[in-house]
Write a protein that holds these residues in place. Structure first.
Motif, PDB file in Angstrom:
ATOM      1  N   LEU A  45       9.683 -21.814  67.174  1.00  7.92           N
ATOM      2  CA  LEU A  45       9.218 -23.182  67.424  1.00  7.92           C
ATOM      3  C   LEU A  45       9.190 -23.977  66.126  1.00  7.92           C
ATOM      4  N   THR A  46       8.692 -23.377  65.073  1.00 10.28           N
ATOM      5  CA  THR A  46       8.637 -24.059  63.775  1.00 10.28           C
ATOM      6  C   THR A  46      10.038 -24.338  63.249  1.00 10.28           C
ATOM      7  N   LEU A  47      10.960 -23.404  63.451  1.00 12.86           N
ATOM      8  CA  LEU A  47      12.354 -23.623  63.055  1.00 12.86           C
ATOM      9  C   LEU A  47      12.947 -24.823  63.782  1.00 12.86           C
ATOM     10  N   SER A  48      12.623 -24.972  65.058  1.00 16.11           N
ATOM     11  CA  SER A  48      13.136 -26.118  65.813  1.00 16.11           C
ATOM     12  C   SER A  48      12.604 -27.427  65.246  1.00 16.11           C
ATOM     13  N   HIS A  49      11.341 -27.433  64.829  1.00 14.62           N
ATOM     14  CA  HIS A  49      10.772 -28.633  64.203  1.00 14.62           C
ATOM     15  C   HIS A  49      11.522 -28.989  62.926  1.00 14.62           C
ATOM     16  N   MET A  50      11.725 -27.984  62.066  1.00 11.84           N
ATOM     17  CA  MET A  50      12.372 -28.223  60.785  1.00 11.84           C
ATOM     18  C   MET A  50      13.838 -28.643  60.966  1.00 11.84           C
ATOM     19  N   ALA A  51      14.517 -28.045  61.931  1.00 17.26           N
ATOM     20  CA  ALA A  51      15.904 -28.421  62.191  1.00 17.26           C
ATOM     21  C   ALA A  51      15.991 -29.860  62.683  1.00 17.26           C
ATOM     22  N   CYS A  53      13.769 -32.319  62.260  1.00 13.96           N
ATOM     23  CA  CYS A  53      13.395 -33.244  61.183  1.00 13.96           C
ATOM     24  C   CYS A  53      14.501 -33.367  60.145  1.00 13.96           C
ATOM     25  N   SER A  54      15.173 -32.260  59.832  1.00  9.53           N
ATOM     26  CA  SER A  54      16.259 -32.294  58.850  1.00  9.53           C
ATOM     27  C   SER A  54      17.409 -33.159  59.342  1.00  9.53           C
ATOM     28  N   ALA A  57      16.295 -36.983  59.392  1.00  7.31           N
ATOM     29  CA  ALA A  57      16.162 -37.529  58.039  1.00  7.31           C
ATOM     30  C   ALA A  57      17.529 -37.667  57.370  1.00  7.31           C
ATOM     31  N   THR A  58      18.367 -36.666  57.521  1.00  8.04           N
ATOM     32  CA  THR A  58      19.709 -36.728  56.932  1.00  8.04           C
ATOM     33  C   THR A  58      20.517 -37.877  57.519  1.00  8.04           C
ATOM     34  N   ALA A  59      20.413 -38.060  58.830  1.00 14.37           N
ATOM     35  CA  ALA A  59      21.146 -39.150  59.481  1.00 14.37           C
ATOM     36  C   ALA A  59      20.673 -40.504  58.974  1.00 14.37           C
ATOM     37  N   THR A 192      10.932 -37.221  52.203  1.00  8.95           N
ATOM     38  CA  THR A 192      10.198 -35.960  52.208  1.00  8.95           C
ATOM     39  C   THR A 192      10.860 -34.963  53.144  1.00  8.95           C
ATOM     40  N   LEU A 193      11.132 -35.407  54.371  1.00  8.06           N
ATOM     41  CA  LEU A 193      11.799 -34.536  55.337  1.00  8.06           C
ATOM     42  C   LEU A 193      13.189 -34.147  54.858  1.00  8.06           C
TER      43      LEU A 193
END
Length: 329
Positions: A45-51, A53-54, A57-59, A192-193
């Motif tokens: 679940l945490t990996l899905s959040h980070m993916a 957000c990444s 933010a990158t977009a 930050t993200l």
């Protein structure tokens, strides 16, 4: 009161309500996914959040909507990566605690955050010992211990996970002050993200590969709640943005009051929605801890008058309740 002042207060209160609402949504949805939803994989679940957000933010940065800051590899690995490593541990352990503890009890335990932040600050040299602060924090510790003793569904593993999350978060907050604020690095939520979320994703891949991946990829009857996970990702991203908006318009006192309201609301919602048992001894212990936290924050505000973000972090709000990295305002 002039119309401009009235509008300013109205917008501030609106941001405050939005922050409280999104905080509750993130916590309650995560609890549902990890416990009642049957998806017992907090790292995933945490990996899905980070993916998520990444990617967002990158977009935003690559499309030119947000301008990135200049940061060379040395600065990134020396300053951002250690904070990202600690944040990964905070998220992982904090989400894992939902498998064993009720939302209401977790909120009570989080009152311990100022104690660990103060002790970590003493250890790393960002805090000076004060008998007044120490006395207040002893009261907080006694209150949390009382609430823990009164918990009917107390689970030692869950409590250990939550305390581990609080410990890593305390070191993260102190390192932010030492590594970023001291160097004048200023990051908004998107940058930050952009810099932190990918590093968090990489760090989380290691425990995921050894702990959860074998079970997740071999499960036969697992139903993945994709809709709830997407909601959790979107809510977490929105919450991070709302914190930035609130910090820019409110005082430290406003943030602390809003945090108290949020904690009490979550305890109530946990009882109503999930049937979490709360004893009178727990409430008495939490009230004692809350009183100690409130007086501690009042003294900190009166003595140093720091930015609202620092006070909000010392309050120990939930991981998603603040930017991943906070620079100088």
């Amino acid at each position: 009161m002039s119309s401009e002042t009235y509008i300013h207060h109205l917008i501030t209160y609106g941001y405050t309500v939005l922050w409280i609402f999104l905080s509750a949504v993130v916590i309650l949805v995560n609890k549902f996914i990890l416990d009642f939803g049957g998806f017992h994989f907090p790292i995933a679940l945490t990996l899905s959040h980070m993916a998520f957000c990444s990617v967002v933010a990158t977009a935003l940065i690559r499309l030119g909507y947000v301008k990135p800051i200049e940061m060379d590899n040395t600065m990134y690995f020396n300053n951002v990566v250690p904070i990202a490593a600690l944040f990964s541990g905070t998220l992982w352990l904090g989400n894992a605690a939902y498998l064993y503890l009720s939302v209401s009890f977790i909120q009570m335990v989080k009152a311990q955050m100022p104690v660990t932040v103060f002790l970590t600050g003493l250890l790393l040299g960002t805090e000076r010992y004060s008998f007044r602060y120490a006395a207040n924090l002893v009261i907080v510790a006694i209150g949390v211990a009382t609430a823990s003793y009164g918990e009917i569904q107390f689970d030692l593993l869950g409590f250990t996970l939550q305390m581990g999350s609080i410990a890593t978060e305390s070191f993260r907050l102190v390192l932010i002050q030492l590594l970023l604020q001291a160097r004048g690095i200023k990051l908004n939520p998107v940058t930050t993200l952009y810099y932190v979320a990918p590093a968090c994703f990489v760090f989380l891949c290691f425990p995921f590969a050894f702990i959860e991946a074998p079970k997740l990829f071999t499960a036969t009857n697992l139903v993945v709640p994709y809709g709830w996970i997407i909601l959790s990702c979107v809510a977490a991203l929105a919450l991070n943005m709302s914190v930035f908006l609130l910090i820019g318009r409110s005082s430290a006192l406003t943030m602390n009051i809003a945090g108290v309201v949020k904690d009490c609301l979550l305890i109530l919602l946990s009882v109503v929605l999930y049937g979490s048992p709360v004893t009178s001894l727990q409430l008495a212990g939490y009230a004692l801890a809350l009183g100690g936290v409130t007086w501690y924050n009042v003294q900190k505000i009166q003595q140093t008058s720091p930015p609202a973000a620092v006070q909000a972090q010392e309050k120990g709000d939930d991981l998603e309740n603040k930017p991943l990295v906070q620079g100088k305002n």
